[in-house]
Scaffold this motif. Sequence first.
Motif, PDB file in Angstrom:
ATOM      1  N   ALA A   1      -3.726 -22.054  -4.684  1.00 36.02           N
ATOM      2  CA  ALA A   1      -3.669 -22.657  -6.013  1.00 36.02           C
ATOM      3  C   ALA A   1      -5.080 -22.818  -6.560  1.00 36.02           C
ATOM      4  N   PRO A   2      -5.325 -22.397  -7.791  1.00 34.81           N
ATOM      5  CA  PRO A   2      -6.657 -22.568  -8.353  1.00 34.81           C
ATOM      6  C   PRO A   2      -6.939 -24.038  -8.599  1.00 34.81           C
ATOM      7  N   SER A   3      -8.142 -24.429  -8.374  1.00 36.96           N
ATOM      8  CA  SER A   3      -8.521 -25.812  -8.617  1.00 36.96           C
ATOM      9  C   SER A   3      -8.622 -26.053 -10.106  1.00 36.96           C
TER      10      SER A   3
ATOM     11  N   LEU B   1     -14.753 -17.906 -14.939  1.00 35.63           N
ATOM     12  CA  LEU B   1     -14.102 -16.733 -14.372  1.00 35.63           C
ATOM     13  C   LEU B   1     -14.099 -16.736 -12.847  1.00 35.63           C
ATOM     14  N   GLU B   2     -14.858 -17.625 -12.250  1.00 30.47           N
ATOM     15  CA  GLU B   2     -14.892 -17.671 -10.790  1.00 30.47           C
ATOM     16  C   GLU B   2     -13.511 -17.986 -10.205  1.00 30.47           C
ATOM     17  N   ARG B   3     -12.645 -18.590 -10.992  1.00 32.12           N
ATOM     18  CA  ARG B   3     -11.314 -18.939 -10.473  1.00 32.12           C
ATOM     19  C   ARG B   3     -10.506 -17.700 -10.099  1.00 32.12           C
ATOM     20  N   TYR B   4     -10.951 -16.546 -10.577  1.00 38.82           N
ATOM     21  CA  TYR B   4     -10.201 -15.324 -10.280  1.00 38.82           C
ATOM     22  C   TYR B   4     -10.712 -14.592  -9.048  1.00 38.82           C
ATOM     23  N   ALA B   5     -11.636 -15.223  -8.336  1.00 33.00           N
ATOM     24  CA  ALA B   5     -12.188 -14.588  -7.132  1.00 33.00           C
ATOM     25  C   ALA B   5     -11.101 -14.097  -6.176  1.00 33.00           C
ATOM     26  N   PRO B   6     -10.010 -14.873  -5.988  1.00 33.99           N
ATOM     27  CA  PRO B   6      -8.988 -14.381  -5.048  1.00 33.99           C
ATOM     28  C   PRO B   6      -8.313 -13.093  -5.510  1.00 33.99           C
ATOM     29  N   LEU B   7      -8.429 -12.774  -6.771  1.00 37.84           N
ATOM     30  CA  LEU B   7      -7.734 -11.593  -7.292  1.00 37.84           C
ATOM     31  C   LEU B   7      -8.626 -10.370  -7.388  1.00 37.84           C
ATOM     32  N   VAL B   8      -9.932 -10.568  -7.279  1.00 39.35           N
ATOM     33  CA  VAL B   8     -10.875  -9.496  -7.590  1.00 39.35           C
ATOM     34  C   VAL B   8     -11.404  -8.873  -6.311  1.00 39.35           C
ATOM     35  N   ASP B   9     -11.559  -7.562  -6.325  1.00 40.02           N
ATOM     36  CA  ASP B   9     -12.055  -6.877  -5.138  1.00 40.02           C
ATOM     37  C   ASP B   9     -13.547  -7.096  -4.927  1.00 40.02           C
ATOM     38  N   ASP B  10     -14.291  -7.298  -6.015  1.00 42.43           N
ATOM     39  CA  ASP B  10     -15.741  -7.460  -5.903  1.00 42.43           C
ATOM     40  C   ASP B  10     -16.171  -8.483  -6.955  1.00 42.43           C
ATOM     41  N   VAL B  11     -16.297  -9.722  -6.533  1.00 46.15           N
ATOM     42  CA  VAL B  11     -16.559 -10.805  -7.491  1.00 46.15           C
ATOM     43  C   VAL B  11     -17.893 -10.611  -8.190  1.00 46.15           C
ATOM     44  N   ASP B  12     -18.919 -10.232  -7.420  1.00 50.73           N
ATOM     45  CA  ASP B  12     -20.243 -10.076  -8.039  1.00 50.73           C
ATOM     46  C   ASP B  12     -20.223  -8.978  -9.102  1.00 50.73           C
ATOM     47  N   ALA B  13     -19.576  -7.871  -8.765  1.00 54.97           N
ATOM     48  CA  ALA B  13     -19.502  -6.778  -9.743  1.00 54.97           C
ATOM     49  C   ALA B  13     -18.715  -7.217 -10.982  1.00 54.97           C
TER      50      ALA B  13
ATOM     51  N   PRO C   1      -0.945 -14.288 -28.240  1.00 59.40           N
ATOM     52  CA  PRO C   1      -2.117 -15.165 -28.279  1.00 59.40           C
ATOM     53  C   PRO C   1      -2.383 -15.680 -26.878  1.00 59.40           C
ATOM     54  N   CYS C   2      -3.650 -15.813 -26.534  1.00 56.91           N
ATOM     55  CA  CYS C   2      -3.984 -16.179 -25.149  1.00 56.91           C
ATOM     56  C   CYS C   2      -5.355 -16.827 -25.108  1.00 56.91           C
ATOM     57  N   SER C   3      -5.813 -17.115 -23.899  1.00 51.43           N
ATOM     58  CA  SER C   3      -7.118 -17.764 -23.756  1.00 51.43           C
ATOM     59  C   SER C   3      -8.271 -16.779 -23.907  1.00 51.43           C
ATOM     60  N   CYS C   4      -7.981 -15.504 -24.020  1.00 53.33           N
ATOM     61  CA  CYS C   4      -8.976 -14.482 -24.393  1.00 53.33           C
ATOM     62  C   CYS C   4     -10.145 -14.374 -23.408  1.00 53.33           C
ATOM     63  N   GLU C   5      -9.918 -14.719 -22.159  1.00 53.10           N
ATOM     64  CA  GLU C   5     -11.034 -14.637 -21.207  1.00 53.10           C
ATOM     65  C   GLU C   5     -11.530 -13.207 -21.016  1.00 53.10           C
ATOM     66  N   GLY C   6     -10.656 -12.260 -21.240  1.00 62.33           N
ATOM     67  CA  GLY C   6     -11.061 -10.866 -21.060  1.00 62.33           C
ATOM     68  C   GLY C   6     -11.952 -10.334 -22.154  1.00 62.33           C
ATOM     69  N   THR C   7     -12.162 -11.145 -23.197  1.00 61.91           N
ATOM     70  CA  THR C   7     -12.973 -10.664 -24.322  1.00 61.91           C
ATOM     71  C   THR C   7     -14.391 -11.209 -24.293  1.00 61.91           C
ATOM     72  N   THR C   8     -14.790 -11.808 -23.175  1.00 61.07           N
ATOM     73  CA  THR C   8     -16.121 -12.413 -23.156  1.00 61.07           C
ATOM     74  C   THR C   8     -17.213 -11.383 -23.461  1.00 61.07           C
TER      75      THR C   8
ATOM     76  N   CYS D   1      -5.214 -10.465 -23.446  1.00 62.56           N
ATOM     77  CA  CYS D   1      -6.590 -10.146 -23.062  1.00 62.56           C
ATOM     78  C   CYS D   1      -7.146 -11.271 -22.191  1.00 62.56           C
ATOM     79  N   THR D   2      -6.328 -11.690 -21.251  1.00 63.14           N
ATOM     80  CA  THR D   2      -6.793 -12.704 -20.310  1.00 63.14           C
ATOM     81  C   THR D   2      -6.378 -12.300 -18.900  1.00 63.14           C
ATOM     82  N   TYR D   3      -7.106 -12.851 -17.937  1.00 65.58           N
ATOM     83  CA  TYR D   3      -6.792 -12.560 -16.533  1.00 65.58           C
ATOM     84  C   TYR D   3      -5.773 -13.536 -15.965  1.00 65.58           C
ATOM     85  N   ALA D   4      -5.579 -14.645 -16.650  1.00 69.11           N
ATOM     86  CA  ALA D   4      -4.869 -15.792 -16.076  1.00 69.11           C
ATOM     87  C   ALA D   4      -3.423 -15.458 -15.722  1.00 69.11           C
ATOM     88  N   PRO D   5      -3.051 -15.573 -14.464  1.00 70.72           N
ATOM     89  CA  PRO D   5      -1.645 -15.360 -14.099  1.00 70.72           C
ATOM     90  C   PRO D   5      -0.697 -16.322 -14.816  1.00 70.72           C
ATOM     91  N   GLU D   6      -1.200 -17.515 -15.164  1.00 71.77           N
ATOM     92  CA  GLU D   6      -0.345 -18.454 -15.897  1.00 71.77           C
ATOM     93  C   GLU D   6       0.127 -17.858 -17.226  1.00 71.77           C
TER      94      GLU D   6
END
Lengths: 158, 351
Positions: free
Chosen positions: B15-17, B23-35, B197-204, B279-284
């Motif tokens: 569960a995300p805190s 965007l760090e909350r998506y670390a469990p989903l990403v293959d390479d967080v730094d990239a 409509p969404c939180s638009c995190e993917g548009t940063t 345009c968001t990563y959020a699974p919610e």
Amino acid sequence: MRVSESFELHPGADALLAWIGEHFGVPLAVFAGHRVWRKIPSATLWIAAAGVEPVAGLPYEVVGIRLQRNDASFGQVSNAFVRRFLNGATRHVLDLDGDALERFLVGDPGALEPAPRNGYYVVRAAGEALGRGRVHDGVLHSELPKEERRSARAAAAG
Amino acid sequence: MTGTIPDGAPGAQPAPSDAAEGLERYAPLVDDVDAFLAACERPLPRVAWANPLRGDPEVTARRILARCPEATPVPWWPHAYRLPDGVMPGNWLEFMLGLIHVQEEATLWPAALVGAAPGDRVLDLCAAPGNKTALIAAQMGDRGLLVANEKNRGRLSQLRFNLERLGVTCAAVSNVDGRRLPAGAPRDFDHALVDAPCSCEGTTRKLRRRAAPADGQGGEDTAPAEVREARTPTRPTRPRRSAETTPGFRKAIQAIQIGLLRKAIARVRPGGTVIYATCTYAPEENERVLHAIDPAVAAIEPLTAPPGAPLAPGVRSWGGVEFRSDVVHAARFWPHHHDTGGFFVARLRVL
């Protein structure tokens, strides 16, 4: 038939399209597959694909693209209409290049030689309809939207 | 599952805190967080595509390349070219005339998935600013009915500007809350797009500093937003936590998203398709929304990945909630995989 409460099929569509076809020298086939709608109460005319029809619960604000600002049987067609339908105009058309083109795009009036008759024209460059122009006393006035003239000026300035 | 989508979705995720920042909350989903985080700092490339409704797209494509020889073709959309950073196609005559349109590459994908054909009836429930709407109209050959609905009246002008500039005549623009479409109305559409409509995190990567007025003469730039964007140089902006990424916002927007998706499904004929995109990563806002749809009403279909554009599959669980099994058929664009914005998309088949 009405599209929502705001649009109705324009009863004078055939006459208007015939006038446009004759005036600008385009075959009526150019408008095939489209219908002309009149917005109520503003009486602006819109041209839309024949498949555009009413849908339950969705009153329309706009259908297709604007044809002209009033429902006169002849008139001042919109720039969007010129670009979409009048690329192949053979009458009342001005093909511009060089300085004359530059002036038209940025909105500066320019004298034409020989002077065309007064009236509205399709203005074209390199075979592409740019929009509507108005000739008065041998001077071509750009009727492009103000914003487009600004953009053209910005582009010309590099 | 086909294409380059990897087999198997990630397993149960922690569960995300609530305190997770950005965007760090998506670390469990990403293959390479730094990239991933590094990609979010870079400017977003834009794509110019030739409008087939306005002249020969082959000719227009040559004009794009003449303007920008460094442009590279997008392999999965005809006559579309990725432009290098700093190119401002909004100043091109071709843009003004509607011969081309400019948007972000990942956003071509939902329209491609709609698969509309000439004569179809398509509902675009959240249409502004009209980028995907225009692509769908091009797929339709400008024949049929494309209802472009936008709830936000302030965004209607962008939508109308784009559709008119591009010469789209098969579209009818409406201005209603898509969730309020009348119940019991006929299922009179072949396809629907819910670009929710969404939180638009993917548009940063799109966030930009406004440039000086483009005419160089001072004064307010009154151009429509689409023009301003197309001619504005990009500047990457660090992702930040905002009101739009709080749990409260996510809960509220999720309810809206579910309402829109349900309504779209209700208006599409059996056998038709509904595309859900954000345009968001959020699974919610993505998998959780798909999970709210009864599997007996619509199935989530496998997607074929666009050539050269790796997709990540939907996740099976998030925040302690396990989702319906076919959410793995949904897909994410991560910015570090193909140098795009972040995007989520799913295709549902109405049963």
